[in-house]
Write a protein that holds these residues in place. Structure first.
Motif, PDB file in Angstrom:
ATOM      1  N   THR A  46       0.827  -1.211   0.000  1.00 56.14           N
ATOM      2  CA  THR A  46       0.000   0.000   0.000  1.00 56.14           C
ATOM      3  C   THR A  46       0.858   1.256   0.000  1.00 56.14           C
ATOM      4  OG1 THR A  46      -1.532  -1.259   1.297  1.00 56.14           O
ATOM      5  CG2 THR A  46      -1.967   1.058   1.129  1.00 56.14           C
ATOM      6  N   ARG A  47       2.020   1.172   0.634  1.00 59.68           N
ATOM      7  CA  ARG A  47       2.875   2.366   0.682  1.00 59.68           C
ATOM      8  C   ARG A  47       3.306   2.776  -0.716  1.00 59.68           C
ATOM      9  NH1 ARG A  47       7.484   0.209   4.460  1.00 59.68           N
ATOM     10  NH2 ARG A  47       7.034  -1.646   3.241  1.00 59.68           N
ATOM     11  N   TYR A  48       3.366   1.766  -1.615  1.00 56.58           N
ATOM     12  CA  TYR A  48       3.803   2.026  -2.968  1.00 56.58           C
ATOM     13  C   TYR A  48       2.603   2.242  -3.900  1.00 56.58           C
ATOM     14  CZ  TYR A  48       4.926   0.111  -7.619  1.00 56.58           C
ATOM     15  OH  TYR A  48       5.006  -0.138  -8.956  1.00 56.58           O
ATOM     16  N   ASP A  49       1.555   1.415  -3.743  1.00 57.17           N
ATOM     17  CA  ASP A  49       0.401   1.519  -4.627  1.00 57.17           C
ATOM     18  C   ASP A  49      -0.441   2.758  -4.352  1.00 57.17           C
ATOM     19  OD1 ASP A  49       0.792  -0.826  -6.127  1.00 57.17           O
ATOM     20  OD2 ASP A  49       0.060  -2.035  -4.458  1.00 57.17           O
ATOM     21  N   LYS A  57       4.472  10.016  -0.125  1.00 54.99           N
ATOM     22  CA  LYS A  57       4.575  10.627  -1.450  1.00 54.99           C
ATOM     23  C   LYS A  57       5.974  11.194  -1.668  1.00 54.99           C
ATOM     24  CE  LYS A  57      -0.319  11.702  -1.545  1.00 54.99           C
ATOM     25  NZ  LYS A  57      -0.847  12.006  -0.210  1.00 54.99           N
ATOM     26  N   GLN A  58       6.669  11.518  -0.586  1.00 58.50           N
ATOM     27  CA  GLN A  58       7.975  12.169  -0.732  1.00 58.50           C
ATOM     28  C   GLN A  58       9.139  11.226  -0.461  1.00 58.50           C
ATOM     29  OE1 GLN A  58       8.129  15.888   1.217  1.00 58.50           O
ATOM     30  NE2 GLN A  58       5.931  15.952   1.543  1.00 58.50           N
ATOM     31  N   ILE A  59       8.824   9.962  -0.242  1.00 58.12           N
ATOM     32  CA  ILE A  59       9.894   9.071   0.212  1.00 58.12           C
ATOM     33  C   ILE A  59      10.239   8.030  -0.831  1.00 58.12           C
ATOM     34  CG2 ILE A  59      10.216   7.159   1.833  1.00 58.12           C
ATOM     35  CD1 ILE A  59       9.292   9.046   3.976  1.00 58.12           C
ATOM     36  N   GLN A  60      11.511   7.741  -0.945  1.00 56.94           N
ATOM     37  CA  GLN A  60      11.978   6.737  -1.891  1.00 56.94           C
ATOM     38  C   GLN A  60      12.201   5.414  -1.162  1.00 56.94           C
ATOM     39  OE1 GLN A  60      13.389   7.635  -5.172  1.00 56.94           O
ATOM     40  NE2 GLN A  60      12.364   9.606  -4.843  1.00 56.94           N
ATOM     41  N   SER A  86      15.801   3.025   6.413  1.00 54.21           N
ATOM     42  CA  SER A  86      16.068   4.119   5.486  1.00 54.21           C
ATOM     43  C   SER A  86      14.879   5.091   5.424  1.00 54.21           C
ATOM     44  CB  SER A  86      16.434   3.550   4.112  1.00 54.21           C
ATOM     45  OG  SER A  86      15.650   4.095   3.107  1.00 54.21           O
ATOM     46  N   ILE A  87      13.651   4.556   5.522  1.00 54.30           N
ATOM     47  CA  ILE A  87      12.473   5.436   5.498  1.00 54.30           C
ATOM     48  C   ILE A  87      12.481   6.367   6.713  1.00 54.30           C
ATOM     49  CG2 ILE A  87       9.958   5.498   5.713  1.00 54.30           C
ATOM     50  CD1 ILE A  87       9.909   2.874   4.068  1.00 54.30           C
ATOM     51  N   ILE A  88      12.810   5.799   7.882  1.00 55.27           N
ATOM     52  CA  ILE A  88      12.822   6.643   9.086  1.00 55.27           C
ATOM     53  C   ILE A  88      13.876   7.737   8.940  1.00 55.27           C
ATOM     54  CG2 ILE A  88      13.114   6.688  11.588  1.00 55.27           C
ATOM     55  CD1 ILE A  88      12.243   3.756  11.653  1.00 55.27           C
ATOM     56  N   ARG A  89      15.032   7.367   8.420  1.00 54.10           N
ATOM     57  CA  ARG A  89      16.086   8.376   8.234  1.00 54.10           C
ATOM     58  C   ARG A  89      15.622   9.479   7.286  1.00 54.10           C
ATOM     59  NH1 ARG A  89      20.671   4.276   7.552  1.00 54.10           N
ATOM     60  NH2 ARG A  89      21.377   3.946   9.686  1.00 54.10           N
ATOM     61  N   GLN A  90      14.987   9.071   6.171  1.00 52.36           N
ATOM     62  CA  GLN A  90      14.509  10.080   5.226  1.00 52.36           C
ATOM     63  C   GLN A  90      13.496  11.009   5.877  1.00 52.36           C
ATOM     64  OE1 GLN A  90      13.318   8.720   1.261  1.00 52.36           O
ATOM     65  NE2 GLN A  90      14.338   6.800   1.683  1.00 52.36           N
ATOM     66  N   CYS A  91      12.621  10.429   6.693  1.00 53.03           N
ATOM     67  CA  CYS A  91      11.606  11.258   7.354  1.00 53.03           C
ATOM     68  C   CYS A  91      12.272  12.296   8.260  1.00 53.03           C
ATOM     69  CB  CYS A  91      10.668  10.408   8.186  1.00 53.03           C
ATOM     70  SG  CYS A  91       9.447   9.553   7.227  1.00 53.03           S
ATOM     71  N   PHE A  92      13.241  11.851   9.038  1.00 55.07           N
ATOM     72  CA  PHE A  92      13.932  12.795   9.921  1.00 55.07           C
ATOM     73  C   PHE A  92      14.540  13.927   9.112  1.00 55.07           C
ATOM     74  CE2 PHE A  92      14.623   9.399  13.379  1.00 55.07           C
ATOM     75  CZ  PHE A  92      13.583   9.915  14.127  1.00 55.07           C
TER      76      PHE A  92
END
Ligand code: SF4
Ligand code: SF4
Lengths: 179, 579
Positions: B409-412, B419-422, B449-455
């Motif tokens: 779901t995070r991708y679909d 929306k801003q995370i790779q 990696s997602i948590i790091r990007q969010c920070f």
């Protein structure tokens, strides 16, 4: 298999001696709400905010006291009470060892506040401390002596009498213009 | 606009009576009752949909009818390369029908789309709506001694506190387990209660020798009636906390899904910082949940050493949660309109340090587990979820991604900050236990990696909007969050006075159970616990097992230790003296 043993060797012992030594929780941990009776004014804001009805603020049977009661068995440690309390009387603590042995009443904490009776009809309607607190707040606000005196009267009346009194002053033309 | 294409296509197949749009990517099409199976089948197989949830609703007070909403996620069949809908066209299309209270019947969709089976069984239990042609009409949710003709979710059925009298156990009707035909088949019941499991569940494994040839199961022993409770006496402030307690592991995902459903129904956009923090907390939840599952998948097969190491690392993720939310398991920070707790700079710094530890140590232990040939042989080729079965039953999470289908779901349907995370969706071919654990390992890495990007990307905005929103009665919307086990989907129809009219909460595992039967088939009895564990439904540890040989009528009670021992060593089959 050998690799796992190497890892064990690398990290050594990692268990705590808990409960023989204290376990340190993070700052801002959401533990059991701690209640400071002396600060509580009985405003019931916490009781309204509490999503799980762990806090109730009600009169006792003969209405001589306004009873603040907290049931730790119902608390979900959300911290809403902490957020809404105007005086900081309830704050989440670092306490997490909450089990009680057989006696469930040990989970309950109470605070009894003196009742404020209506100066006109003598009906119990609030806690003395709440009236006092409201008055102090008003005194700090920039209100004239005269208005303050009037407010003091109103604060000690129950909502019904307050209404009647306001209507009476209005209709008798005594109501002053607010400066 | 999004979705229009699908509605247009649907219109060429069946007559659409009315189209309503809930939000940018959600529309509902009302169709005639008789067209229901074809409408759902068309969207599901021809247009590339997966069944997200189905919501029965008692709308007699609104339009004098009952309603069914089949929510389908339009994302492509994903059976082969390129079998996917373009990213900006993915959406949710809901097929709605109205059922008259006089007939209470509707044509079943299950014969055409097997994924609907549990939903249609539940619609009977809760609302008394009868699916004509449903192959499996047994009870699903309610207990066997629940009174007939009492359908708890009907608005006028009962007070939410009412508890019908229980029948004495010898009076209790027998549940009709599916039994395969044939001689020499042994019926192995597991459950309903196992002391070490979080949840009770009753499994019947039908074995020929040690090989499972079929399985049936009865769950919902823990049905708590939360939906009824919330409809009757909760406001939105309370509901978020209740939703967080749906699950003991992925509760946070439920809390956000529930609150976001309410937010979406009134199109309330929350501040970007709150979105980011919601994502951070849900990824922390994924860290601890996946570490738990990988650890247990080792434990069930007797690899205690690895289990202990994985749990040692898991403790860091619990600490991380405690640091940023103040609680190890319940994060308690979601409120409608945003969040009630911010993350400070100091906390971010400390979090980054912990994340680094988790990342390195997970690699170390995973590497050692991969090296262990014995462990690999227990995981590989076991409990295979066939790709076609997966397509038919709409499973979710690592369960379907381990069968080579790229559903996330995070991708679909990127929600919140996604929306801003790779990030790369973890997809592994094979469909066995190994593939599912591999997916979990890859997701551990991507979560870090997602948590790091969010920070990094998290803006300095407020964390809550001005709470002057008004709910609009009869508005409804879906919200979905990719929990560790797959998407948790909540559907909320709002009522008056800050209350919900209907709350439908569908946990991820609900979509994973129906296909489990196929995963059992052909496997060794010793792997049963492992297969259930690899679904991550909450671990299944078999406490007490009665074995009955249908032919000789001999029976034997196995203890937890017997079966566990067999699961670990695969020696000394506990069934051998029965043959
Ligand atoms: S922490 Fe939450 S549940 Fe506990 S008393 Fe305060 S408001 Fe109630
Ligand atoms: S003063 Fe604080 S603790 Fe006392 S009743 Fe009011 S909100 Fe509750």
């Amino acid at each position: 298999m050998m690799k796992l043993l190497d890892i064990s060797k690398k990290y050594g012992e990692i268990t705590h001696k808990y409960p023989f030594e204290p376990y340190k929780v993070s700052d801002n941990f959401r533990g059991k709400p701690a209640y400071i009776f002396d600060l509580c004014i009985g405003c019931a804001a916490c009781g309204i905010a509490c999503p799980s009805n762990a806090i109730t603020v009600q009169f006792n049977d003969d209405k001589s006291k306004l009873v603040w009661e907290f049931d730790c068995g119902r608390c979900i440690f959300c911290g809403r009470c902490d957020e809404v309390c105007p005086t900081g009387a309830i704050k989440l603590s670092e306490e997490f060892e909450l089990a009680v042995k057989f006696d469930k009443s040990a989970l309950i904490q109470r605070g009894e506040l003196d009742t404020q009776y209506c100066t006109t009809c003598n009906k119990p309607f609030s806690a003395k401390r709440l009236v006092k607190y409201s008055f102090e707040c008003l005194s700090k606000a920039n209100v004239s002596e005269k208005r303050l005196e009037e407010a003091k009267n109103y604060l000690c009346m129950c909502p019904t009498c307050k209404k009647t009194a306001t209507v009476a002053t209005f209709t008798s033309g005594k109501e002053m213009v607010i400066e | 606009m999004k979705c229009d294409k699908f509605i247009e296509a649907l219109g060429t197949r069946v007559k659409i009576l009315e189209v309503t749009r809930q939000c940018e990517d959600q529309v509902t099409a009302l169709v005639e009752l008789n067209d229901l199976p074809e409408a759902v089948r068309f969207l599901y197989y021809d247009m590339g949909g997966y069944l997200t949830t189905m919501i029965p609703n008692d709308e007699r007070s609104i339009n004098k009818h009952y309603a069914l909403y089949y929510a389908i996620s339009m994302e492509g069949g994903k059976m082969f390369e390129g079998d996917e809908i373009a990213q900006d066209e993915k959406c949710f299309v809901t097929v709605k029908v109205l059922i008259s209270p006089d007939s209470l019947t509707y044509p079943s969709v299950t014969p055409l789309v097997p994924a609907c089976v549990w939903y249609e069984r539940e619609a009977y239990d809760m609302f008394g709506l009868i699916a004509e042609g449903l192959p499996d009409k047994r009870r699903l949710v309610l207990s066997d001694d629940w009174p007939d003709n009492l359908f708890p979710l009907r608005k006028d059925a009962m007070d939410y506190r009412y508890r019908p009298d229980m029948k004495d156990h010898y009076m209790e009707p027998e549940y009709d387990f599916l039994k395969p035909e044939g001689s020499g088949i042994i019926d192995v019941p597991l459950g309903p209660l196992h002391i070490t499991a979080d949840e009770p569940g009753h499994f019947r494994l039908f074995c020929d020798g040690d090989t499972i040839i079929d399985a049936d199961y009865r769950l919902f022993y823990q049905h708590r009636g939360m939906e009824k409770l919330a409809e009757n006496r909760m406001n939105y402030d309370q509901m978020g906390y209740l939703a967080e307690r749906v699950c003991g592991i992925c509760g946070y995902a439920h809390a956000i899904a529930c609150i976001e459903a309410a937010e979406k129904a009134i199109n309330l956009e929350i501040p970007a910082r709150a979105q980011a923090i919601r994502v951070i907390c849900s990824e922390i939840e994924r860290l601890h949940s996946h570490l738990l599952n990988i650890g247990l998948a080792c434990e069930v097969t007797g690899n205690y050493n690895a289990f202990m190491h994985i749990f040692r690392i898991r403790e860091y993720s619990m600490k991380l949660a405690e640091l940023v939310t103040g609680g190890r398991k319940t994060y308690g920070n979601v409120v409608m309109g945003g969040l009630r707790r911010d993350i400070t700079g100091v906390e971010i710094k400390e979090s980054l340090r912990i994340l680094q530890i988790i990342e390195t140590q997970v690699d170390e232990v995973w590497d050692a587990v991969m090296d262990d040939k014995r462990q690999m042989s227990r995981w590989k080729g076991v409990g295979i979820l066939d790709k076609q079965v997966a397509r038919d039953f709409s499973p979710v999470g690592p369960n379907i991604r381990g069968s080579g289908i790229k559903r996330d779901t995070r991708y679909d349907h990127p929600y919140d900050f996604f929306k801003q995370i790779q990030f790369d969706v973890a997809v592994v071919e094979g469909g066995d236990v190994f593939a599912r654990e591999m997916v979990r390992y890859m997701e551990l890495k991507s979560s870090v990696s997602i948590i790091r990007q969010c920070f990094e990307l998290m803006p300095q905005t407020a964390i809550i909007v001005d709470p002057t929103f008004h709910v609009k009665p009869e508005n409804y919307a879906l919200a979905y969050v990719e929990a560790p086990r797959g998407d948790n989907v909540h559907w909320i129809m709002q009522g008056s006075a800050q209350k919900v009219f209907r709350w439908r909460c569908r946990a991820a595992t609900y979509n994973n159970w129906p296909s489990l039967r196929f995963q059992f088939r052909g496997n060794n009895l010793a792997d049963a616990a492992l297969i259930v564990c690899s679904l991550d439904p909450c671990y299944s540890c078999t406490e007490r097992v009665t074995v009955v040989d249908i032919k000789s009528k001999k029976s034997k009670i196995l203890t937890n230790a017997d079966l566990k021992n067999f699961a670990r060593t695969q020696k000394d089959s506990p069934l051998k003296d029965l043959r």
